[in-house]
Design a protein around this motif. Structure first.
Motif, short mmCIF file in Angstrom:
data_model
loop_
_atom_site.label_atom_id
_atom_site.label_comp_id
_atom_site.label_asym_id
_atom_site.label_seq_id
_atom_site.Cartn_x
_atom_site.Cartn_y
_atom_site.Cartn_z
N ILE B 249 -29.91 -21.26 9.59
CA ILE B 249 -31.15 -20.68 10.11
C ILE B 249 -32.34 -21.53 9.68
CG2 ILE B 249 -32.73 -18.70 9.83
CD1 ILE B 249 -30.46 -16.89 10.35
N GLY B 250 -32.31 -22.03 8.45
CA GLY B 250 -33.38 -22.91 7.99
C GLY B 250 -33.52 -24.14 8.88
N MET B 251 -32.39 -24.74 9.20
CA MET B 251 -32.39 -25.95 10.04
C MET B 251 -32.90 -25.65 11.45
SD MET B 251 -31.12 -28.58 8.47
CE MET B 251 -30.30 -28.90 6.93
N LEU B 252 -32.29 -24.63 12.07
CA LEU B 252 -32.66 -24.31 13.45
C LEU B 252 -34.13 -24.00 13.55
CD1 LEU B 252 -29.63 -22.20 14.72
CD2 LEU B 252 -30.33 -24.50 15.42
N GLU B 253 -34.62 -23.30 12.54
CA GLU B 253 -36.02 -22.91 12.55
C GLU B 253 -36.94 -24.13 12.50
OE1 GLU B 253 -36.83 -19.08 10.23
OE2 GLU B 253 -38.09 -20.62 9.32
N THR B 254 -36.66 -25.05 11.58
CA THR B 254 -37.55 -26.20 11.47
C THR B 254 -37.41 -27.12 12.69
OG1 THR B 254 -35.90 -27.09 9.99
CG2 THR B 254 -37.95 -26.39 9.01
N PHE B 255 -36.17 -27.30 13.16
CA PHE B 255 -36.00 -28.15 14.34
C PHE B 255 -36.60 -27.49 15.57
CE2 PHE B 255 -32.76 -30.36 11.80
CZ PHE B 255 -33.19 -31.65 12.02
N GLY B 256 -36.45 -26.18 15.65
CA GLY B 256 -37.04 -25.44 16.75
C GLY B 256 -38.55 -25.61 16.75
N ALA B 257 -39.14 -25.48 15.57
CA ALA B 257 -40.59 -25.60 15.45
C ALA B 257 -41.05 -27.01 15.81
CB ALA B 257 -41.04 -25.24 14.04
N ALA B 258 -40.25 -28.01 15.43
CA ALA B 258 -40.65 -29.40 15.65
C ALA B 258 -40.45 -29.84 17.09
CB ALA B 258 -39.88 -30.32 14.71
N TYR B 259 -39.33 -29.45 17.68
CA TYR B 259 -38.98 -30.00 18.99
C TYR B 259 -39.23 -29.04 20.15
CZ TYR B 259 -36.86 -33.79 16.36
OH TYR B 259 -36.68 -34.85 15.53
N ILE B 260 -39.29 -27.74 19.88
CA ILE B 260 -39.55 -26.80 20.97
C ILE B 260 -40.99 -26.33 20.88
CG2 ILE B 260 -38.79 -24.74 22.20
CD1 ILE B 260 -36.07 -25.08 20.69
N SER B 261 -41.23 -25.36 20.00
CA SER B 261 -42.61 -24.94 19.79
C SER B 261 -42.65 -24.14 18.51
CB SER B 261 -43.06 -24.05 20.96
OG SER B 261 -44.13 -23.24 20.52
N SER B 262 -43.69 -24.36 17.73
CA SER B 262 -43.76 -23.65 16.46
C SER B 262 -44.07 -22.17 16.67
CB SER B 262 -44.81 -24.29 15.55
OG SER B 262 -46.05 -24.30 16.22
N ASN B 263 -44.45 -21.80 17.92
CA ASN B 263 -44.70 -20.39 18.19
C ASN B 263 -43.43 -19.56 18.08
OD1 ASN B 263 -47.35 -20.82 18.72
ND2 ASN B 263 -47.04 -21.17 20.91
N TYR B 264 -42.29 -20.21 18.37
CA TYR B 264 -41.03 -19.46 18.38
C TYR B 264 -40.32 -19.49 17.04
CZ TYR B 264 -41.71 -19.68 23.40
OH TYR B 264 -42.22 -19.57 24.66
N LYS B 265 -40.93 -20.12 16.07
CA LYS B 265 -40.25 -20.37 14.80
C LYS B 265 -39.59 -19.11 14.22
CE LYS B 265 -41.35 -21.72 10.22
NZ LYS B 265 -42.41 -21.02 9.53
N ASP B 266 -40.37 -18.03 14.15
CA ASP B 266 -39.85 -16.84 13.49
C ASP B 266 -38.85 -16.06 14.36
OD1 ASP B 266 -41.25 -17.39 11.22
OD2 ASP B 266 -43.05 -16.36 11.94
N ALA B 267 -38.81 -16.39 15.65
CA ALA B 267 -37.89 -15.68 16.53
C ALA B 267 -36.49 -16.28 16.47
CB ALA B 267 -38.41 -15.69 17.96
N ILE B 268 -36.43 -17.56 16.07
CA ILE B 268 -35.16 -18.28 16.16
C ILE B 268 -34.04 -17.62 15.36
CG2 ILE B 268 -34.03 -20.44 15.47
CD1 ILE B 268 -36.52 -21.86 16.59
N ALA B 269 -34.37 -17.18 14.13
CA ALA B 269 -33.36 -16.55 13.29
C ALA B 269 -32.73 -15.36 14.02
CB ALA B 269 -33.99 -16.07 11.99
N PHE B 270 -33.57 -14.59 14.72
CA PHE B 270 -33.06 -13.36 15.32
C PHE B 270 -32.37 -13.62 16.65
CE2 PHE B 270 -36.46 -12.42 12.38
CZ PHE B 270 -35.75 -11.64 11.48
N VAL B 271 -32.79 -14.68 17.33
CA VAL B 271 -32.06 -15.07 18.54
C VAL B 271 -30.65 -15.50 18.15
CG1 VAL B 271 -31.93 -16.76 20.40
CG2 VAL B 271 -34.14 -15.72 19.81
#
Lengths: 233, 293
Positions: B249-271
């Motif tokens: 979850i740590g990885m997906l979150e940071t990569f998600g924030a970097a490459y997709i959008s940091s707006n979704y950062k906190d949603a990634i864990a729950f997705v």
């Protein structure tokens, strides 16, 4: 050694044990036979403190053990090898045995006991580093008994050691019980009445929570009612 | 590539936090078969203990860190002793334990707001703030500490649980509590020990995350919930699963924030949680559990 006097246990609204009195003397094998649901396991679970009695007395070596929690009962010298084996399925055989010796402090004696258990059940030594859940039913039963012996009990409570085993394995387990009795007093609960009565010294017949008969096993084996109800003859 | 490595490192750091907290959910679930929602509050308590010890100059940082870990361990142990044990002894259903744990977490969070301070406190500077440059990555010293402390604690915990007799009792109680009692194991003590260990791990995460961001009353609620997702993703009840889930979850979150959008950062864990629950409900490393009849 163990004295149970007028024990009453209610289990989920059912009067599971009704004025049950049982006595086990040092060096004996005593068996309790009875049908499924007669209360045999409940009796053992009450002795080992897993189930609380409503009234009556349970004393072991003249100490009241009725209010003790299970680990205190083990400390007092009674070990219960439960029905259905209940080995720690994700741990190795070795770890299971070590947990059996949990209360032992002396490492040297523990190694001695481990050697004794392996002598009794050579198959456990072969499978020492195997995960217990991968053992066959017979081997799990051996592990269950071996694990109980690791704490050097004065009294061993055995619950249905033959359950679900092929006849050859039942013979084997009972040969080992004969071996264990040389050092340990045993209270044996069985549905396999013939096997139990052949092995034990004295027997009690438990029917829907009540003791209906108590006699030396030789007599019970000849008793027409026992024959009809439990030996299928 | 540079950015990739940088994100990898960031993910590792934040993943350590999730892993440290997730393992507490998993340990407690193992022995009691319930989700201790108050676990996150232990993290907050730990952060505050370290914050005040350093802020008031009571103790140098390393000792404050140690004090925070042990006191939080005791705090976690006390929640079990006074909130859950009485319920268990009365044979209350699991749901009551769950509701109680939510109550405990609200109580802790709001007690801090009322009696300590509702503010966000920056952690006093105890480490140099200039990032260390390594292979083109800029690594804040606190992240280095986070990853190192995480690794040491996680390895120690695994060693303890798998290789020592006291640790094995935790596994034994988790596998079959009655059978463990029949071995002479005092199962109540084992449960206390489990809460204590869970508390130590969570507080280490709390102190470090407090240093990385800030110390505030909602720290535990926020990181606790994501770590809970990590524990479930990894397979609740499995210690390696909690580590894996945390790092993942740590990885997906940071990569998600970097490459997709940091707006979704906190949603990634729950997705991720939703997907795991849909396709492998027992979690990545979890065993299929069956309710015993």
């Amino acid at each position: 050694m163990l004295k149970i006097d007028k024990l009453n246990v209610y289990y989920g609204g059912i009067h599971a044990l009704d004025d049950v009195s049982v006595e086990v003397n040092t060096g004996e094998i005593v068996t309790i036979i009875g049908a499924n649901g007669a209360g045999k396991s409940t009796l053992l679970r009450t002795i080992s403190g897993l189930v609380r009695a409503t009234s009556g007395k349970v004393s072991f070596e003249s100490r009241d053990i009725k209010r003790m929690s299970p680990h205190q009962v083990v400390e007092s010298g009674i070990v219960h090898a439960p029905e259905g084996r209940r080995v720690f399925s994700e741990l190795t055989v070795d770890q299971n045995l070590r947990l059996g010796a949990y209360l032992r402090k002396d490492r040297e004696q523990m190694d001695e006991d481990l050697a004794r258990v392996f002598q009794l059940f050579p198959r456990l030594e072969e499978r020492r580093w195997q995960i217990a859940g991968t053992l066959s039913g017979g081997e799990q039963q051996m592990l269950c008994i071996g694990r109980a012996l690791m704490s050097r009990p004065k009294l061993l409570l055995l619950d249905e050691p033959s359950m679900g085993l092929a006849p050859v394995l039942v013979q084997e387990i009972y040969r080992e019980i004969e071996e264990i009795r040389k050092h340990t007093t045993i209270l044996l609960v069985e549905q396999n009445a013939y096997q139990a009565l052949k092995t034990a010294d004295r027997g009690y017949v438990l029917e829907t929570g009540r003791i209906v008969m108590e006699a030396p096993c030789r007599e019970l084996l000849r008793n027409p009612e026992v024959k009809k109800a439990y030996l299928g003859k | 590539m540079q950015q990739f490595l940088q994100q990898l490192w960031n993910g590792l750091a934040i993943g350590s936090v999730y892993a440290l907290v997730a393992v507490g959910y998993t340990l407690v679930f193992g022995v009691l078969k319930f989700i201790n929602f108050a676990h996150g509050s232990v993290l907050t308590v730990g952060a505050y203990i370290a914050l005040y010890s350093v802020l008031r100059n009571w103790l140098p940082f390393p000792l404050a860190f140690g004090l925070s870990m042990s006191l939080s361990g005791v705090f976690s142990y006390l929640t079990e002793m006074y909130a859950y044990r009485p319920l268990r002894e009365k044979g209350a259903p699991k749901l009551n334990l769950l509701i109680t744990s939510i109550g405990v977490s609200l109580l802790v969070e709001n007690s801090i707001v009322v009696f300590v301070s509702p503010d966000f406190h920056p952690f006093p500077r105890v480490l140099p703030s200039a990032p260390i440059t390594m292979a083109g990555m800029r690594i804040p010293p606190v992240d280095l500490l986070l990853v190192a402390v995480g690794l040491v604690l996680m390895c120690s915990l695994s060693y303890f649980v798998n290789r020592t007799l006291a640790g094995l009792t935790i596994k034994a109680v988790a596998l079959d509590r009655d059978a463990a009692a029949l071995m002479g194991i005092n199962t109540s003590k084992t449960i206390s020990l489990t809460f204590f260990l869970a508390g130590i791990m969570a507080s280490a995460a709390g102190v470090l995350i407090g240093m990385r961001f800030s110390v505030n009353p909602y720290l535990g609620g926020f990181f606790g919930l994501k770590s809970f997702a990590a524990a479930v993703v990894g397979g609740i009840g499995s210690v390696p699963g909690a580590y894996l889930g945390g790092y993942l979850i740590g990885m997906l979150e940071t990569f998600g924030a970097a490459y997709i959008s940091s707006n979704y950062k906190d949603a990634i864990a729950f997705v991720l949680l939703v997907f795991v629950l849909l396709y492998k409900p027992s979690g990545l490393l979890g065993k299929g559990t069956q309710e015993k009849v």
